[in-house]
Design a protein around this motif. Structure first.
Motif, mmCIF file in Angstrom:
data_model
loop_
_atom_site.group_PDB
_atom_site.id
_atom_site.type_symbol
_atom_site.label_atom_id
_atom_site.label_comp_id
_atom_site.label_asym_id
_atom_site.label_seq_id
_atom_site.Cartn_x
_atom_site.Cartn_y
_atom_site.Cartn_z
ATOM 1 N N GLY A 165 35.960 16.789 43.577
ATOM 2 C CA GLY A 165 35.813 16.450 44.985
ATOM 3 C C GLY A 165 36.449 17.514 45.867
ATOM 4 O O GLY A 165 36.119 18.700 45.761
ATOM 5 N N ASP A 166 37.385 17.085 46.718
ATOM 6 C CA ASP A 166 38.065 18.011 47.615
ATOM 7 C C ASP A 166 39.373 18.530 47.029
ATOM 8 O O ASP A 166 40.235 19.033 47.760
ATOM 9 C CB ASP A 166 38.340 17.336 48.970
ATOM 10 C CG ASP A 166 37.067 17.148 49.783
ATOM 11 O OD1 ASP A 166 36.064 17.819 49.470
ATOM 12 O OD2 ASP A 166 37.077 16.328 50.714
ATOM 13 N N ALA A 167 39.528 18.423 45.727
ATOM 14 C CA ALA A 167 40.691 18.966 45.023
ATOM 15 C C ALA A 167 40.209 19.906 43.933
ATOM 16 O O ALA A 167 39.121 19.745 43.384
ATOM 17 C CB ALA A 167 41.546 17.854 44.430
ATOM 18 N N ALA A 168 41.020 20.898 43.633
ATOM 19 C CA ALA A 168 40.658 21.859 42.594
ATOM 20 C C ALA A 168 41.915 22.418 41.946
ATOM 21 O O ALA A 168 43.002 22.411 42.541
ATOM 22 C CB ALA A 168 39.821 22.997 43.177
ATOM 23 N N ALA A 169 41.743 22.899 40.725
ATOM 24 C CA ALA A 169 42.793 23.637 40.023
ATOM 25 C C ALA A 169 42.199 24.966 39.591
ATOM 26 O O ALA A 169 41.016 25.048 39.255
ATOM 27 C CB ALA A 169 43.287 22.852 38.810
ATOM 28 N N ALA A 170 43.021 26.003 39.638
ATOM 29 C CA ALA A 170 42.550 27.336 39.245
ATOM 30 C C ALA A 170 43.637 28.054 38.453
ATOM 31 O O ALA A 170 44.821 27.968 38.784
ATOM 32 C CB ALA A 170 42.167 28.152 40.475
ATOM 33 N N GLU A 171 43.201 28.745 37.417
ATOM 34 C CA GLU A 171 44.085 29.593 36.613
ATOM 35 C C GLU A 171 43.502 30.993 36.633
ATOM 36 O O GLU A 171 42.403 31.217 36.132
ATOM 37 C CB GLU A 171 44.171 29.072 35.187
ATOM 38 C CG GLU A 171 45.036 29.935 34.275
ATOM 39 C CD GLU A 171 44.918 29.517 32.809
ATOM 40 O OE1 GLU A 171 45.933 29.563 32.110
ATOM 41 O OE2 GLU A 171 43.795 29.157 32.387
ATOM 42 N N SER A 172 44.228 31.930 37.238
ATOM 43 C CA SER A 172 43.734 33.301 37.408
ATOM 44 C C SER A 172 44.683 34.273 36.721
ATOM 45 O O SER A 172 45.888 34.266 36.984
ATOM 46 C CB SER A 172 43.642 33.665 38.896
ATOM 47 O OG SER A 172 42.903 32.701 39.612
ATOM 48 N N TYR A 173 44.139 35.107 35.859
ATOM 49 C CA TYR A 173 44.940 36.164 35.251
ATOM 50 C C TYR A 173 45.058 37.333 36.230
ATOM 51 O O TYR A 173 44.149 37.594 37.015
ATOM 52 C CB TYR A 173 44.288 36.640 33.953
ATOM 53 C CG TYR A 173 44.494 35.697 32.797
ATOM 54 C CD1 TYR A 173 45.268 36.077 31.703
ATOM 55 C CD2 TYR A 173 43.916 34.428 32.794
ATOM 56 C CE1 TYR A 173 45.461 35.215 30.630
ATOM 57 C CE2 TYR A 173 44.112 33.558 31.735
ATOM 58 C CZ TYR A 173 44.881 33.951 30.654
ATOM 59 O OH TYR A 173 45.076 33.096 29.604
ATOM 60 N N TYR A 174 46.203 38.027 36.187
ATOM 61 C CA TYR A 174 46.402 39.156 37.087
ATOM 62 C C TYR A 174 47.186 40.253 36.382
ATOM 63 O O TYR A 174 47.886 40.010 35.389
ATOM 64 C CB TYR A 174 47.165 38.733 38.354
ATOM 65 C CG TYR A 174 48.659 38.553 38.123
ATOM 66 C CD1 TYR A 174 49.538 39.646 38.197
ATOM 67 C CD2 TYR A 174 49.177 37.308 37.791
ATOM 68 C CE1 TYR A 174 50.897 39.479 37.959
ATOM 69 C CE2 TYR A 174 50.530 37.146 37.545
ATOM 70 C CZ TYR A 174 51.384 38.229 37.628
ATOM 71 O OH TYR A 174 52.725 38.080 37.371
ATOM 72 N N TYR A 175 47.048 41.460 36.902
ATOM 73 C CA TYR A 175 48.049 42.486 36.631
ATOM 74 C C TYR A 175 48.281 43.250 37.917
ATOM 75 O O TYR A 175 47.396 43.342 38.777
ATOM 76 C CB TYR A 175 47.684 43.402 35.459
ATOM 77 C CG TYR A 175 46.454 44.250 35.615
ATOM 78 C CD1 TYR A 175 46.552 45.551 36.080
ATOM 79 C CD2 TYR A 175 45.194 43.762 35.257
ATOM 80 C CE1 TYR A 175 45.418 46.352 36.193
ATOM 81 C CE2 TYR A 175 44.066 44.564 35.379
ATOM 82 C CZ TYR A 175 44.187 45.855 35.845
ATOM 83 O OH TYR A 175 43.074 46.643 35.968
ATOM 84 N N ALA A 176 49.488 43.743 38.063
ATOM 85 C CA ALA A 176 49.893 44.312 39.345
ATOM 86 C C ALA A 176 50.652 45.617 39.133
ATOM 87 O O ALA A 176 51.542 45.704 38.282
ATOM 88 C CB ALA A 176 50.774 43.324 40.111
ATOM 89 N N TYR A 177 50.270 46.617 39.918
ATOM 90 C CA TYR A 177 50.894 47.947 39.873
ATOM 91 C C TYR A 177 51.761 48.117 41.113
ATOM 92 O O TYR A 177 51.352 47.768 42.229
ATOM 93 C CB TYR A 177 49.816 49.019 39.840
ATOM 94 C CG TYR A 177 50.344 50.428 40.018
ATOM 95 C CD1 TYR A 177 50.760 51.171 38.922
ATOM 96 C CD2 TYR A 177 50.434 51.008 41.286
ATOM 97 C CE1 TYR A 177 51.248 52.452 39.077
ATOM 98 C CE2 TYR A 177 50.918 52.292 41.451
ATOM 99 C CZ TYR A 177 51.333 53.014 40.349
ATOM 100 O OH TYR A 177 51.816 54.280 40.516
ATOM 101 N N HIS A 178 52.968 48.678 40.918
ATOM 102 C CA HIS A 178 53.884 48.937 42.031
ATOM 103 C C HIS A 178 54.472 50.337 41.860
ATOM 104 O O HIS A 178 54.872 50.711 40.756
ATOM 105 C CB HIS A 178 55.045 47.946 42.048
ATOM 106 C CG HIS A 178 54.643 46.508 41.901
ATOM 107 N ND1 HIS A 178 54.218 45.978 40.698
ATOM 108 C CD2 HIS A 178 54.615 45.494 42.803
ATOM 109 C CE1 HIS A 178 53.943 44.687 40.866
ATOM 110 N NE2 HIS A 178 54.169 44.370 42.124
#
Length: 204
Positions: free
Chosen positions: A91-104
């Motif tokens: 409905g108007d709710a959701a769950a999300a799992e997102s993989y990331y990598y980050a450069y600094h």
């Protein structure tokens, strides 16, 4: 076409539109962080949203203020990548799992390097003559999000961020002014970046 088929098609279309909206929100996070765009970052969260990182737990509004200021003061550049994402809708709710990598990229003197990477790392770099070369910090993990749609707009209600691997080292450079070293096309860390100009040209 039966009424049931029409309803099923409508539900499928709405699901696709919701997923596109959520994916756009999730990738916009990378732009907000890398371009130091605090207004964009805040717009991704609902006003009462909360977030939890390895170094922060509290309201998303406070996080936005702190992470933008910290990134501006600490890093010469950053590049966050949101890779594959799993989204579940209800409905108007959701769950999300997102993989990331980050450069600094951090540039600075011994005190600044030691303040971020630790005293022993700074001492080793001072000994081998790389303290002033710049230092790369790369990490990876997941953004695990709870989202809700309010007044037709999706936003983050809660985010937990994992940091599952990281490494850092002095920047490796080639010969100054030759080869790949002379190819430079820096990004802007504000709304003067090329992306804002291109999107503004189509009114977005």
């Amino acid at each position: 076409m039966s009424q049931e088929n029409i309803q099923n098609n409508s539900a499928a279309i709405n699901s696709i539109l919701d997923r596109f909206a959520i994916e756009d929100l999730l990738t916009s996070y990378a732009r907000a962080i890398d371009r130091l765009d605090i207004e964009l970052l805040k717009s991704l969260y609902h006003e009462d949203a909360r977030t939890e990182h390895a170094w922060f737990e509290g309201t998303a509004r406070d996080f936005a203020n702190k992470v933008i200021a910290f990134s501006r003061d600490t890093f010469a550049s950053t590049m966050h990548h949101v890779t594959h994402t799993h989204i579940a809708l209800n409905g108007d709710a959701a769950a999300a799992e997102s993989y990331y990598y980050a450069y600094h990229l951090l540039e600075g003197d011994t005190d600044k390097v030691a303040g971020f990477f630790g005293k022993s790392y700074a001492e080793r770099c001072a000994e081998d003559g790389t303290i002033n070369d710049g230092h790369e910090f790369i990490s990876g993990g997941r953004y695990v999000d709870s989202l809700t749609k309010r007044n037709g707009v999706w936003g983050l209600a809660n985010r937990e961020t994992t940091v599952e691997w990281k490494h850092f080292h002095p920047v490796t450079r080639g010969d100054p002014g030759s080869g790949i070293e002379k190819i430079v096309a820096p990004a802007g860390r504000d709304r003067n970046d090329v992306a804002y100009r291109v999107f503004a040209a189509i009114g977005r």
